[in-house]
Motif scaffolding. Structure first.
Motif, PDB file in Angstrom:
ATOM      1  N   SER A  96      41.743  38.715  36.358  1.00 48.46           N
ATOM      2  CA  SER A  96      43.027  38.291  36.851  1.00 48.46           C
ATOM      3  C   SER A  96      44.184  39.306  36.430  1.00 48.46           C
ATOM      4  O   SER A  96      44.167  39.929  35.680  1.00 48.46           O
ATOM      5  CB  SER A  96      43.411  36.856  36.153  1.00 48.46           C
ATOM      6  OG  SER A  96      42.424  35.940  36.627  1.00 48.46           O
ATOM      7  N   ASN A 107      49.482  35.935  41.444  1.00 49.87           N
ATOM      8  CA  ASN A 107      48.299  35.763  40.699  1.00 49.87           C
ATOM      9  C   ASN A 107      47.232  36.452  41.294  1.00 49.87           C
ATOM     10  O   ASN A 107      46.817  35.880  42.585  1.00 49.87           O
ATOM     11  CB  ASN A 107      48.077  34.517  40.182  1.00 49.87           C
ATOM     12  CG  ASN A 107      46.676  34.755  39.370  1.00 49.87           C
ATOM     13  OD1 ASN A 107      45.579  34.276  39.952  1.00 49.87           O
ATOM     14  ND2 ASN A 107      46.706  35.068  38.315  1.00 49.87           N
ATOM     15  N   TYR A 108      46.526  37.634  41.012  1.00 50.26           N
ATOM     16  CA  TYR A 108      45.299  38.044  41.850  1.00 50.26           C
ATOM     17  C   TYR A 108      44.157  37.772  40.926  1.00 50.26           C
ATOM     18  O   TYR A 108      44.228  38.034  39.529  1.00 50.26           O
ATOM     19  CB  TYR A 108      45.450  39.471  42.048  1.00 50.26           C
ATOM     20  CG  TYR A 108      46.660  39.978  42.951  1.00 50.26           C
ATOM     21  CD1 TYR A 108      46.052  40.094  44.340  1.00 50.26           C
ATOM     22  CD2 TYR A 108      47.932  40.442  42.634  1.00 50.26           C
ATOM     23  CE1 TYR A 108      47.019  40.789  45.194  1.00 50.26           C
ATOM     24  CE2 TYR A 108      48.742  40.695  43.478  1.00 50.26           C
ATOM     25  CZ  TYR A 108      48.380  40.954  44.658  1.00 50.26           C
ATOM     26  OH  TYR A 108      49.265  41.446  45.626  1.00 50.26           O
ATOM     27  N   THR A 109      43.002  37.177  41.360  1.00 50.42           N
ATOM     28  CA  THR A 109      41.701  36.841  40.591  1.00 50.42           C
ATOM     29  C   THR A 109      40.742  37.545  41.511  1.00 50.42           C
ATOM     30  O   THR A 109      40.613  37.808  42.737  1.00 50.42           O
ATOM     31  CB  THR A 109      41.654  35.438  40.548  1.00 50.42           C
ATOM     32  OG1 THR A 109      41.546  34.958  41.927  1.00 50.42           O
ATOM     33  CG2 THR A 109      42.545  34.692  39.916  1.00 50.42           C
ATOM     34  N   LYS A 110      39.864  38.166  40.383  1.00 50.39           N
ATOM     35  CA  LYS A 110      38.673  38.826  41.000  1.00 50.39           C
ATOM     36  C   LYS A 110      37.220  38.151  40.810  1.00 50.39           C
ATOM     37  O   LYS A 110      37.140  38.332  39.424  1.00 50.39           O
ATOM     38  CB  LYS A 110      38.506  40.353  40.853  1.00 50.39           C
ATOM     39  CG  LYS A 110      37.440  40.961  41.685  1.00 50.39           C
ATOM     40  CD  LYS A 110      37.494  42.610  41.048  1.00 50.39           C
ATOM     41  CE  LYS A 110      36.220  43.176  42.004  1.00 50.39           C
ATOM     42  NZ  LYS A 110      36.215  44.661  41.331  1.00 50.39           N
ATOM     43  N   LYS A 111      36.547  37.418  41.496  1.00 47.26           N
ATOM     44  CA  LYS A 111      35.495  36.653  41.137  1.00 47.26           C
ATOM     45  C   LYS A 111      34.216  37.241  41.854  1.00 47.26           C
ATOM     46  O   LYS A 111      34.320  36.886  43.036  1.00 47.26           O
ATOM     47  CB  LYS A 111      35.487  35.206  41.156  1.00 47.26           C
ATOM     48  CG  LYS A 111      34.616  34.378  40.712  1.00 47.26           C
ATOM     49  CD  LYS A 111      34.821  33.039  40.358  1.00 47.26           C
ATOM     50  CE  LYS A 111      33.746  32.303  39.960  1.00 47.26           C
ATOM     51  NZ  LYS A 111      33.913  31.102  39.785  1.00 47.26           N
ATOM     52  N   VAL A 114      35.236  39.341  45.104  1.00 44.73           N
ATOM     53  CA  VAL A 114      35.999  38.780  45.793  1.00 44.73           C
ATOM     54  C   VAL A 114      37.496  38.455  45.283  1.00 44.73           C
ATOM     55  O   VAL A 114      37.642  37.922  44.462  1.00 44.73           O
ATOM     56  CB  VAL A 114      35.683  37.342  46.589  1.00 44.73           C
ATOM     57  CG1 VAL A 114      36.598  37.021  47.567  1.00 44.73           C
ATOM     58  CG2 VAL A 114      34.218  37.636  47.153  1.00 44.73           C
ATOM     59  N   VAL A 115      38.438  39.326  45.629  1.00 49.41           N
ATOM     60  CA  VAL A 115      39.775  39.099  45.475  1.00 49.41           C
ATOM     61  C   VAL A 115      40.655  38.281  46.220  1.00 49.41           C
ATOM     62  O   VAL A 115      40.604  37.915  47.442  1.00 49.41           O
ATOM     63  CB  VAL A 115      40.550  40.500  45.518  1.00 49.41           C
ATOM     64  CG1 VAL A 115      41.889  40.589  44.940  1.00 49.41           C
ATOM     65  CG2 VAL A 115      39.512  41.714  44.693  1.00 49.41           C
ATOM     66  N   LYS A 116      41.259  37.046  45.312  1.00 47.93           N
ATOM     67  CA  LYS A 116      42.040  36.257  45.854  1.00 47.93           C
ATOM     68  C   LYS A 116      43.675  36.385  45.719  1.00 47.93           C
ATOM     69  O   LYS A 116      43.957  36.852  44.315  1.00 47.93           O
ATOM     70  CB  LYS A 116      41.722  34.709  45.539  1.00 47.93           C
ATOM     71  CG  LYS A 116      40.584  34.334  46.203  1.00 47.93           C
ATOM     72  CD  LYS A 116      40.279  32.905  45.542  1.00 47.93           C
ATOM     73  CE  LYS A 116      39.629  31.952  46.041  1.00 47.93           C
ATOM     74  NZ  LYS A 116      39.475  30.595  45.352  1.00 47.93           N
ATOM     75  N   ARG A 117      44.628  36.166  46.388  1.00 45.65           N
ATOM     76  CA  ARG A 117      45.934  36.340  45.998  1.00 45.65           C
ATOM     77  C   ARG A 117      46.562  34.904  46.192  1.00 45.65           C
ATOM     78  O   ARG A 117      46.294  34.269  47.219  1.00 45.65           O
ATOM     79  CB  ARG A 117      46.648  37.416  46.923  1.00 45.65           C
ATOM     80  CG  ARG A 117      47.880  37.581  46.968  1.00 45.65           C
ATOM     81  CD  ARG A 117      48.646  38.589  47.635  1.00 45.65           C
ATOM     82  NE  ARG A 117      50.156  38.984  47.634  1.00 45.65           N
ATOM     83  CZ  ARG A 117      50.909  38.016  48.204  1.00 45.65           C
ATOM     84  NH1 ARG A 117      50.912  37.353  49.115  1.00 45.65           N
ATOM     85  NH2 ARG A 117      52.229  38.356  48.116  1.00 45.65           N
ATOM     86  N   VAL A 118      47.206  34.625  45.103  1.00 46.33           N
ATOM     87  CA  VAL A 118      47.872  33.120  45.201  1.00 46.33           C
ATOM     88  C   VAL A 118      49.213  33.282  44.712  1.00 46.33           C
ATOM     89  O   VAL A 118      49.597  34.146  43.618  1.00 46.33           O
ATOM     90  CB  VAL A 118      47.140  32.177  44.207  1.00 46.33           C
ATOM     91  CG1 VAL A 118      47.958  30.863  44.209  1.00 46.33           C
ATOM     92  CG2 VAL A 118      45.747  32.116  44.736  1.00 46.33           C
TER      93      VAL A 118
END
Length: 131
Positions: A96, A107-111, A114-118
């Motif tokens: 994160s 907040n960027y998360t990578k799981k 796959v990277v998500k931007r919230v």
């Protein structure tokens, strides 16, 4: 007598144990510092407010620590916690990053690649009271 290889391994084990003990002492100070940093953020004076739909049924606001190393999440009830700011961190196996883009706290998360931007929140604007 001990041969040279076993004495080196014994020395290595002792050194590793001493290093481990030395590392645990600052961790306690870090927890206390984190607690004090989290308590310093007042819900009513927080710089950022949570974005619509990010936190269901809970009002969360955010402060950035004075040293700009942590983002403080604070709830209306007074409960608060800190997470790293502007640097990658791993939590529960997920990478994160919390950062600011314009007037938004993101907040960027990578799981699993796959990277998500919230958008966590937006800068709060003091509005005049209308009578």
């Amino acid at each position: 007598m001990l041969d040279m290889n076993s004495s080196r391994s014994v020395f290595g084990v002792v050194l590793a144990c001493l290093a481990g003990v030395g590392i645990t002492v600052p961790a306690h100070a870090g927890i206390k510092d984190e607690y004090e940093r989290a308590q310093a953020c007042d819900y009513n004076k927080a710089e950022y407010g949570s974005d619509v739909g990010v936190f269901d049924e809970v009002s969360v606001r955010f402060c950035i620590s004075e040293d700009r190393r942590f983002v403080v999440y604070v709830m209306r009830s007074g409960k608060s916690w800190t997470l790293p700011f502007d640097r990658d961190y791993r939590q529960a196996g997920v990478m994160s990053l919390n950062t600011i883009e314009g007037d938004k706290l993101v907040n960027y998360t990578k799981k699993e690649g796959v990277v998500k931007r919230v958008i966590l929140g937006r800068k709060r604007v003091d509005r005049p009271v209308l009578y």
